[in-house]
Design a protein around this motif. Structure first.
Motif, PDB file in Angstrom:
ATOM      1  N   TYR A 113       0.854  -1.188   0.000  1.00 18.83           N
ATOM      2  CA  TYR A 113       0.000   0.000   0.000  1.00 18.83           C
ATOM      3  C   TYR A 113       0.893   1.242   0.000  1.00 18.83           C
ATOM      4  N   THR A 114       0.275   2.391  -0.284  1.00 22.40           N
ATOM      5  CA  THR A 114       1.000   3.656  -0.197  1.00 22.40           C
ATOM      6  C   THR A 114       0.216   4.610   0.695  1.00 22.40           C
ATOM      7  N   ALA A 115       0.950   5.485   1.367  1.00 22.33           N
ATOM      8  CA  ALA A 115       0.334   6.470   2.258  1.00 22.33           C
ATOM      9  C   ALA A 115       0.916   7.848   1.973  1.00 22.33           C
ATOM     10  N   HIS A 116       0.086   8.879   2.071  1.00 24.81           N
ATOM     11  CA  HIS A 116       0.588  10.242   1.926  1.00 24.81           C
ATOM     12  C   HIS A 116      -0.335  11.228   2.634  1.00 24.81           C
ATOM     13  N   ILE A 117       0.235  12.362   2.963  1.00 25.02           N
ATOM     14  CA  ILE A 117      -0.507  13.487   3.521  1.00 25.02           C
ATOM     15  C   ILE A 117      -0.607  14.567   2.447  1.00 25.02           C
ATOM     16  N   THR A 118      -1.805  15.058   2.241  1.00 25.51           N
ATOM     17  CA  THR A 118      -2.016  16.185   1.330  1.00 25.51           C
ATOM     18  C   THR A 118      -2.493  17.382   2.155  1.00 25.51           C
ATOM     19  N   ALA A 119      -1.900  18.556   1.912  1.00 26.36           N
ATOM     20  CA  ALA A 119      -2.308  19.771   2.620  1.00 26.36           C
ATOM     21  C   ALA A 119      -2.455  20.918   1.612  1.00 26.36           C
ATOM     22  N   GLN A 120      -3.443  21.770   1.837  1.00 27.16           N
ATOM     23  CA  GLN A 120      -3.709  22.909   0.943  1.00 27.16           C
ATOM     24  C   GLN A 120      -3.967  24.165   1.785  1.00 27.16           C
ATOM     25  N   ASP A 121      -3.341  25.261   1.358  1.00 23.62           N
ATOM     26  CA  ASP A 121      -3.562  26.514   2.088  1.00 23.62           C
ATOM     27  C   ASP A 121      -4.781  27.239   1.503  1.00 23.62           C
ATOM     28  N   PHE A 122      -5.076  28.424   2.057  1.00 23.12           N
ATOM     29  CA  PHE A 122      -6.269  29.157   1.622  1.00 23.12           C
ATOM     30  C   PHE A 122      -6.085  29.838   0.272  1.00 23.12           C
ATOM     31  N   LYS A 123      -4.858  29.805  -0.259  1.00 23.58           N
ATOM     32  CA  LYS A 123      -4.617  30.359  -1.588  1.00 23.58           C
ATOM     33  C   LYS A 123      -4.706  29.274  -2.667  1.00 23.58           C
ATOM     34  N   GLY A 124      -4.947  28.043  -2.245  1.00 23.96           N
ATOM     35  CA  GLY A 124      -5.088  26.949  -3.207  1.00 23.96           C
ATOM     36  C   GLY A 124      -3.798  26.215  -3.492  1.00 23.96           C
ATOM     37  N   ASN A 125      -2.689  26.628  -2.847  1.00 23.79           N
ATOM     38  CA  ASN A 125      -1.422  25.921  -3.034  1.00 23.79           C
ATOM     39  C   ASN A 125      -1.457  24.593  -2.266  1.00 23.79           C
ATOM     40  N   GLN A 126      -0.953  23.538  -2.897  1.00 25.34           N
ATOM     41  CA  GLN A 126      -1.070  22.191  -2.340  1.00 25.34           C
ATOM     42  C   GLN A 126       0.298  21.524  -2.222  1.00 25.34           C
ATOM     43  N   SER A 127       0.459  20.693  -1.190  1.00 30.50           N
ATOM     44  CA  SER A 127       1.683  19.897  -0.990  1.00 30.50           C
ATOM     45  C   SER A 127       1.287  18.461  -0.676  1.00 30.50           C
ATOM     46  N   VAL A 128       2.170  17.522  -1.079  1.00 29.31           N
ATOM     47  CA  VAL A 128       1.958  16.099  -0.816  1.00 29.31           C
ATOM     48  C   VAL A 128       3.269  15.522  -0.290  1.00 29.31           C
ATOM     49  N   LEU A 129       3.170  14.726   0.778  1.00 26.45           N
ATOM     50  CA  LEU A 129       4.381  14.125   1.345  1.00 26.45           C
ATOM     51  C   LEU A 129       4.028  12.774   1.975  1.00 26.45           C
ATOM     52  N   GLY A 130       4.970  11.837   1.800  1.00 30.76           N
ATOM     53  CA  GLY A 130       4.798  10.534   2.431  1.00 30.76           C
ATOM     54  C   GLY A 130       5.657  10.363   3.665  1.00 30.76           C
ATOM     55  N   ASN A 131       6.906  10.832   3.587  1.00 26.79           N
ATOM     56  CA  ASN A 131       7.848  10.656   4.691  1.00 26.79           C
ATOM     57  C   ASN A 131       8.889  11.759   4.621  1.00 26.79           C
ATOM     58  N   SER A 132       9.070  12.505   5.722  1.00 30.31           N
ATOM     59  CA  SER A 132      10.014  13.626   5.721  1.00 30.31           C
ATOM     60  C   SER A 132      11.457  13.176   5.563  1.00 30.31           C
ATOM     61  N   PHE A 133      11.765  11.902   5.991  1.00 35.40           N
ATOM     62  CA  PHE A 133      13.147  11.432   5.927  1.00 35.40           C
ATOM     63  C   PHE A 133      13.572  11.116   4.500  1.00 35.40           C
ATOM     64  N   SER A 134      12.639  10.646   3.691  1.00 39.67           N
ATOM     65  CA  SER A 134      12.968  10.327   2.301  1.00 39.67           C
ATOM     66  C   SER A 134      12.500  11.409   1.333  1.00 39.67           C
ATOM     67  N   THR A 135      11.650  12.318   1.837  1.00 39.25           N
ATOM     68  CA  THR A 135      11.068  13.422   1.049  1.00 39.25           C
ATOM     69  C   THR A 135      10.292  12.912  -0.166  1.00 39.25           C
ATOM     70  N   LYS A 136       9.867  11.675  -0.148  1.00 38.09           N
ATOM     71  CA  LYS A 136       9.071  11.145  -1.249  1.00 38.09           C
ATOM     72  C   LYS A 136       7.601  11.486  -1.030  1.00 38.09           C
ATOM     73  N   LYS A 137       6.873  11.582  -2.119  1.00 35.55           N
ATOM     74  CA  LYS A 137       5.472  11.957  -2.029  1.00 35.55           C
ATOM     75  C   LYS A 137       4.587  10.822  -1.548  1.00 35.55           C
ATOM     76  N   GLU A 138       5.108   9.608  -1.589  1.00 40.10           N
ATOM     77  CA  GLU A 138       4.337   8.472  -1.089  1.00 40.10           C
ATOM     78  C   GLU A 138       5.234   7.598  -0.229  1.00 40.10           C
ATOM     79  N   GLN A 139       4.669   7.139   0.864  1.00 37.45           N
ATOM     80  CA  GLN A 139       5.361   6.175   1.717  1.00 37.45           C
ATOM     81  C   GLN A 139       4.792   4.793   1.435  1.00 37.45           C
ATOM     82  N   ILE A 140       5.678   3.868   1.052  1.00 38.70           N
ATOM     83  CA  ILE A 140       5.238   2.503   0.780  1.00 38.70           C
ATOM     84  C   ILE A 140       5.062   1.763   2.104  1.00 38.70           C
ATOM     85  N   LEU A 141       3.900   1.149   2.268  1.00 43.40           N
ATOM     86  CA  LEU A 141       3.588   0.344   3.442  1.00 43.40           C
ATOM     87  C   LEU A 141       3.339  -1.094   2.993  1.00 43.40           C
ATOM     88  N   VAL A 142       3.911  -2.044   3.717  1.00 45.31           N
ATOM     89  CA  VAL A 142       3.707  -3.458   3.401  1.00 45.31           C
ATOM     90  C   VAL A 142       3.040  -4.127   4.591  1.00 45.31           C
TER      91      VAL A 142
END
Length: 371
Positions: A113-142
């Motif tokens: 499986y994959t996991a990620h956090i999506t966040a959006q500010d009030f200006k419509g700008n969006q960020s996606v992150l899975g793990n701060s240590f790898s800076t990848k947009k998705e964290q693989i979970l097994v």
């Protein structure tokens, strides 16, 4: 135009393949995925969500919060049992726990499986992150709830590390290892480890133990145990143990005695066989041999375990022919379960089928018993 700054700090160890392994089997080890969360943005957080997708990229779990404006908040995070932190906009938890379930609370099957956090500010700008240590947009979970498996084979459990070239080592084979993990092997005596080996990944295919401890000191004859523990990346554990391993460097002993020194295998039911009483102090693989005066083996015996207490020979060779008169010897040779060898002559005896001869001489055929 940058989106919110997201920090995701998993509580589980991320393996070298950048995957996090989970085992939701209620054993208290990696039963759920949890992490600390921080989201920052100068304009404020308008929405965020935590999403799990399966191998087909389908959303199987999603929770989060979205607000329409600063005065109206619509929380939708009923399954998140965490302390909430407020930024006067969308609330988000400082830590999240996902118990490996779908949005309906049903436990998900083993798989990737994959996991990620999506966040959006009030200006419509969006960020996606899975793990701060790898800076990848998705964290693989097994998700993996299956314990590791291995086929452990020991060719022989008795060995004699005496440098005679025969069974000097205990050979342990690890075959068909199912998965990688942490593997720890111990040789024990009386429950105390005296020899250890550890592997990250998979164990060595073959272990060759010379009967010495960690200090390279030869160990005494006695009983030992083999123990192998395995823990895969998800925390599933397996345990293997083989008892009754013996170090035995003592030479086998045999005691024997003849019941007679002569016999005559002529079918008259009088001394037609020879018997040798014998006593072996160890089980093993043994061979008995009858040799004639020329040193040729005329009769073979083979035994596994303990030989019979009495060796009986009817005087016949391997072709079921009665051997000729003469002297014979009985020898045994072989090895015990640990490979200690012996070759020993146990008896001497003689075949004699020639009847005795007598000659009577009468000096006078006539006599007169009249004084």
């Amino acid at each position: 135009k940058k989106g919110p700054v997201i920090e995701v700090s998993p509580h589980q160890l991320t393996q070298k393949d950048d995957k996090i392994y989970l085992s939701p089997n209620n054993d208290g080890i990696n039963d759920f995925y949890s992490f600390d969360l921080k989201i920052k943005d100068p304009s404020g957080i308008q929405k965020w969500d935590f999403t799990i997708k399966d191998k087909d990229n389908q959303i199987v779990y999603q929770k989060g919060v979205e607000v329409e404006n600063f005065k109206s908040q619509k929380p939708r995070f009923s399954a998140l049992k965490n302390t909430l932190q407020s930024h006067n906009q969308a609330f988000y938890p400082t830590s999240l726990v996902w118990p490996c379930v779908d949005s309906n609370g049903k436990r998900l099957p083993d798989g990737v499986y994959t996991a990620h956090i999506t966040a959006q500010d009030f200006k419509g700008n969006q960020s996606v992150l899975g793990n701060s240590f790898s800076t990848k947009k998705e964290q693989i979970l097994v998700i993996d709830t299956i314990p590791p498996k291995v086929q452990v084979e020991i060719l022989y459990k008795n060995f004699s590390p005496n440098n005679d070239g025969i069974q000097d080592f205990l050979l342990i084979d690890h075959k068909n290892v199912s998965k990688e993990g942490l593997w720890n092997m111990e040789i024990r005596t009386g429950g105390s480890p005296i020899f250890k080996r550890s592997w990250i990944g998979k164990p060595d295919e073959t272990i060759k133990w010379d009967g010495k401890n960690e200090d390279n000191t030869p160990l005494p004859d006695g009983k030992y145990e083999y123990v192998l523990k395995a823990t895969d990346w998800a925390g599933n554990q397996a345990f293997y143990q083989i008892d009754d391993i013996y170090i035995d460097t003592k030479t086998p002993k045999v005691m024997a005695k003849n019941t007679d020194n002569y016999f005559s295998p002529n079918g008259d039911n009088i001394k037609d066989i020879i018997e040798v009483e014998q006593k072996f102090n160890k089980e093993g693989t043994w061979a008995g041999e009858i040799l004639n005066q020329e040193g040729k083996v005329v009769k073979y015996f083979n035994w596994q375990g303990l030989p019979p207490k009495t060796m009986v020979w009817d005087g016949k060779n391997e072709n079921q022919e009665v051997e000729k008169d003469g002297d014979y010897i009985y020898k045994v040779k072989g090895k015990d379960k640990a490979g200690n060898q012996i070759e020993q002559t146990l008896a001497h005896f003689t075949i004699d089928t020639t009847p005795p001869k007598a000659e009577v001489l009468i000096p006078d055929l006539y006599f007169s018993p009249n004084q």
